[in-house]
Design a protein around this motif. Structure first.
Motif, short mmCIF file in Angstrom:
data_model
loop_
_atom_site.label_atom_id
_atom_site.label_comp_id
_atom_site.label_asym_id
_atom_site.label_seq_id
_atom_site.Cartn_x
_atom_site.Cartn_y
_atom_site.Cartn_z
N PHE A 201 0.84 -1.20 0.00
CA PHE A 201 0.00 0.00 0.00
C PHE A 201 0.87 1.25 0.00
O PHE A 201 2.05 1.21 0.36
CB PHE A 201 -0.93 0.03 1.22
CG PHE A 201 -0.20 0.12 2.54
CD1 PHE A 201 0.15 -1.03 3.23
CD2 PHE A 201 0.12 1.36 3.10
CE1 PHE A 201 0.83 -0.96 4.44
CE2 PHE A 201 0.80 1.45 4.31
CZ PHE A 201 1.15 0.28 4.98
N ALA A 202 0.26 2.37 -0.42
CA ALA A 202 0.90 3.68 -0.27
C ALA A 202 0.03 4.47 0.69
O ALA A 202 -1.19 4.42 0.61
CB ALA A 202 0.99 4.39 -1.61
N ASP A 203 0.67 5.20 1.59
CA ASP A 203 -0.07 5.96 2.58
C ASP A 203 0.47 7.37 2.65
O ASP A 203 1.68 7.58 2.55
CB ASP A 203 0.05 5.28 3.95
CG ASP A 203 -0.83 5.95 4.98
OD1 ASP A 203 -2.00 5.57 5.10
OD2 ASP A 203 -0.34 6.90 5.65
N ILE A 204 -0.41 8.35 2.83
CA ILE A 204 0.00 9.75 2.79
C ILE A 204 1.01 10.07 3.90
O ILE A 204 1.85 10.94 3.76
CB ILE A 204 -1.24 10.69 2.88
CG1 ILE A 204 -0.84 12.14 2.65
CG2 ILE A 204 -1.95 10.55 4.21
CD1 ILE A 204 -0.38 12.44 1.25
N GLY A 205 0.98 9.30 4.99
CA GLY A 205 1.87 9.61 6.11
C GLY A 205 3.16 8.79 6.13
O GLY A 205 3.96 8.90 7.05
N MET A 206 3.40 7.98 5.07
CA MET A 206 4.53 7.04 5.13
C MET A 206 5.90 7.71 5.11
O MET A 206 6.89 7.10 5.51
CB MET A 206 4.42 6.00 4.02
CG MET A 206 4.58 6.55 2.62
SD MET A 206 4.00 5.38 1.36
CE MET A 206 5.25 4.11 1.43
N GLY A 207 5.96 8.97 4.67
CA GLY A 207 7.27 9.63 4.60
C GLY A 207 7.62 10.46 5.83
O GLY A 207 8.75 10.95 5.94
N ILE A 208 6.65 10.61 6.72
CA ILE A 208 6.87 11.51 7.86
C ILE A 208 8.05 11.05 8.72
O ILE A 208 8.10 9.91 9.16
CB ILE A 208 5.59 11.63 8.72
CG1 ILE A 208 4.48 12.30 7.90
CG2 ILE A 208 5.86 12.41 9.99
CD1 ILE A 208 3.14 12.34 8.60
N GLY A 209 8.98 11.94 8.94
CA GLY A 209 10.13 11.63 9.78
C GLY A 209 11.17 10.77 9.11
O GLY A 209 12.16 10.36 9.72
N LEU A 210 10.98 10.51 7.81
CA LEU A 210 11.89 9.61 7.12
C LEU A 210 13.31 10.16 7.03
O LEU A 210 14.28 9.40 7.03
CB LEU A 210 11.37 9.32 5.72
CG LEU A 210 12.01 8.11 5.08
CD1 LEU A 210 11.46 6.85 5.72
CD2 LEU A 210 11.78 8.10 3.59
N ILE A 211 13.40 11.49 6.98
CA ILE A 211 14.74 12.08 6.89
C ILE A 211 15.62 11.62 8.05
O ILE A 211 16.82 11.41 7.89
CB ILE A 211 14.65 13.64 6.83
CG1 ILE A 211 16.04 14.28 6.69
CG2 ILE A 211 13.97 14.23 8.05
CD1 ILE A 211 16.73 14.02 5.40
N LEU A 212 14.99 11.44 9.21
CA LEU A 212 15.77 10.98 10.37
C LEU A 212 16.29 9.56 10.15
O LEU A 212 17.42 9.24 10.53
CB LEU A 212 14.93 11.04 11.64
CG LEU A 212 14.84 12.40 12.31
CD1 LEU A 212 14.10 12.30 13.63
CD2 LEU A 212 16.22 12.99 12.53
#
Lengths: 299, 262
Positions: A201-212
């Motif tokens: 699945f793809a989710d709108i929130g999946m990238g949040i905080g990924l930079i960390l």
């Protein structure tokens, strides 16, 4: 634990993208949080609409490049501070990603994806899948190593190291930054496309905080495996990404919840930044230098 | 080769800090001419280099290189014509990259950079040959990071990088000022050799009058944004440091009197 290694190898592509901006261009790029979801969303909606998964994945890469180019333009032509330029793009992408996806979650469970053959062959969760993901991560790593040693790549390295010098040899540092940010976010979006297909699945929130997660992978990997030469540094990033997922897995097994993982990531990065300031740890190879570059990039 | 015509430059125009850096500067260098520039602080020496390199754009006037008007080109666009060595030995090289990678970057000066390998066996041989001319043993350390080199070594490398692709103009901005006397002598000697070898049209700013007299084929003295003395090769050979000091005092006196009378 095998799942953690699989995830680590897929996320290594994102970490290599972060390495390109963060360590090579010396640019802390927060676009990542948005462009990852862009990649996942573009791939998911394209697959759902019947596009072959390979095409959908390539399209995701291109969409990520476009997002990186926007940050690059804001920073170089708009003269906006790098951190802020990344934040602006990241936040704008949230709306754009929703537009792309149409809704906040796109399931891919019944679709034919790049992962489907692996799943049908029963390779997921085994050595076979790990070998394939490792090959993909190493392929991206080798291509990046090669790129960084071409004429353009050398100019990009120098752009992150000494702008005055590279300008005096006829290179537009603006163009190099835009190119670097594009390639980096292309990789991040490519990773997003893989992850969406892997988890179904793809989710709108999946990238949040990924930079960390990306920073933690780069920092942990290079602190442990070194960064003296490009090919060592990029290998360290891949291994760092796997190590990071293993640490997360251990934290989960220790009773923490998935929602706690952002805190764990943040604490990991803070430790990597703060420890080298204490004399006892300053002597640990690589850490001191790592801190210098981190602080320098953010200061 | 280099033509600076009617160039005027004011910093912070319209504010209380307004400072005229260059006034009606006309300077023309023929091919192969090696001009040393001296003058007090704020005389406009560095500004004239920055106007030439494209780092600064003149308020009025034009800059042409080899007959081509480059006034509107920014620094990296002019770089194909111009080699430059900075005062800070750290400024002209990339410390995190190896000696051969730095040289490879310099080798492609102003060319369209593509996806060919930056360092090839053929280039490496050429780099070794060129490094040998520095007599610093750097030809055996091609894979060492430049950040490991001393200030003198880095400045010698910067000089090589700025010159070995034969730019039309070489700009030297007090490039020996930050070095200890021994290293400064070395870089000074290398400068004379390399300018001679490539027959480079050179503009060198220096604080050191003795160096200004010893190097080059022509000397100009600047004061408050104007060229106040221009010695050709013959006059320069006869001139001594006390002569220059005397000249400087004389002009300074006149200027000060004029200021007083206003």
């Amino acid at each position: 634990m095998i799942t953690a290694v699989e995830l680590g190898l897929i996320y290594a592509i994102m970490a290599l993208g972060v390495y390109l901006t963060f360590r090579i261009l010396n640019f802390p790029d927060l676009t990542v949080d948005g462009s990852f979801t862009t990649g996942a969303g573009v791939a998911a909606i394209s697959i759902i609409n019947g596009m072959p998964p390979v095409m959908a994945t390539i399209l995701a890469f291109i969409a990520g490049m476009a997002a990186g180019a926007v940050t690059g333009l804001l920073h170089t032509k708009g003269k906006i501070n790098g951190l802020l330029a990344g934040i602006l793009t990241m936040i704008a992408l949230y709306s754009i990603n929703l537009r792309i996806m149409g809704k906040s979650n796109l399931p891919l469970l019944r679709e034919e994806t790049l992962i489907t053959p692996l799943r049908e062959a029963g390779m997921l969760g085994g050595i076979g899948a790990i070998a394939i993901f490792l090959l993909v991560a190493l392929a991206v790593k080798v291509i990046m190593d090669w790129f960084l040693h071409t004429d353009i790549g050398l100019a990009m390295q120098a752009t992150g190291d000494n702008e005055q010098m590279i300008r005096s040899f006829g290179v537009s540092t603006d163009n190099q930054k835009i190119l670097g940010l594009s390639l980096s976010n292309g990789l991040v979006a490519l990773c997003g496309a893989f992850i969406a297909q892997y988890q179904g699945f793809a989710d709108i929130g999946m990238g949040i905080g990924l930079i960390l997660a990306g920073l933690a992978s780069v920092i942990i990997g290079q602190a442990i495996f070194g960064s003296r030469l490009i090919w060592i540094a990029s290998l360290a990033v891949v291994l760092g990404s796997v190590l990071y997922r293993v640490v997360i897995q251990l934290a989960l097994q220790a009773g923490l919840e998935p929602n706690d993982m952002k805190l764990v990531s943040a604490v990991l990065v803070v430790i990597a930044l703060v420890l080298p300031q204490w004399k006892v740890f300053a002597r640990v190879g690589g850490l001191g230098k790592m801190k210098k570059s981190l602080m320098g990039a953010k200061g | 080769m280099l033509d600076i015509k009617n160039v005027h430059k004011t910093f912070f125009a319209g504010t209380v800090n307004e400072r005229v850096a260059l006034q009606e500067i006309n300077l023309s260098l023929t091919a192969g001419e090696f001009v040393t520039v001296i003058g007090s602080n704020g005389a406009g020496k560095s500004t004239i280099l920055n106007i030439t390199s494209g780092k600064l754009r003149p308020d009025t006037g034009t800059v042409s290189i080899d007959g081509k008007d480059v006034t509107r080109l920014v620094d990296h666009q002019r770089a194909r014509y111009i080699g430059r060595v900075f005062q800070d030995p750290m400024a002209g090289t990339s410390p995190e990259m190896t000696i051969e990678e730095n040289l490879a970057i310099a080798y492609e000066r102003g060319k369209r950079r593509g996806l060919r390998p930056g360092v090839t066996r053929k280039k490496r041989e050429f780099f070794k040959e060129e490094l040998r001319s520095l007599e610093l043993g750097l030809e055996n350390r091609l894979k060492a990071k430049v950040g490991l080199l001393s200030g003198g070594q880095r400045q010698a490398l910067s000089l090589l990088m700025a010159t070995f692709s034969s730019p039309k103009i070489l700009l030297l901005d007090e490039h020996t000022a930050a070095l200890d006397p021994q290293r400064a002598d070395l870089v000074s000697r290398l400068t004379a050799e390399v300018v001679d070898r490539h027959q480079l049209t050179t503009l060198m700013v220096t604080h050191n009058m003795e160096q200004a007299l010893r190097l080059g084929t022509r000397l100009i003295m600047m004061h408050e944004g104007r060229i106040i003395l221009d010695l050709d090769q013959e006059q320069k050979l006869k001139a001594t440091v006390p002569d220059l000091l005397h000249e400087f005092e004389k002009i300074k006196g006149v200027v000060d009197d004029r200021t007083m009378l206003q």
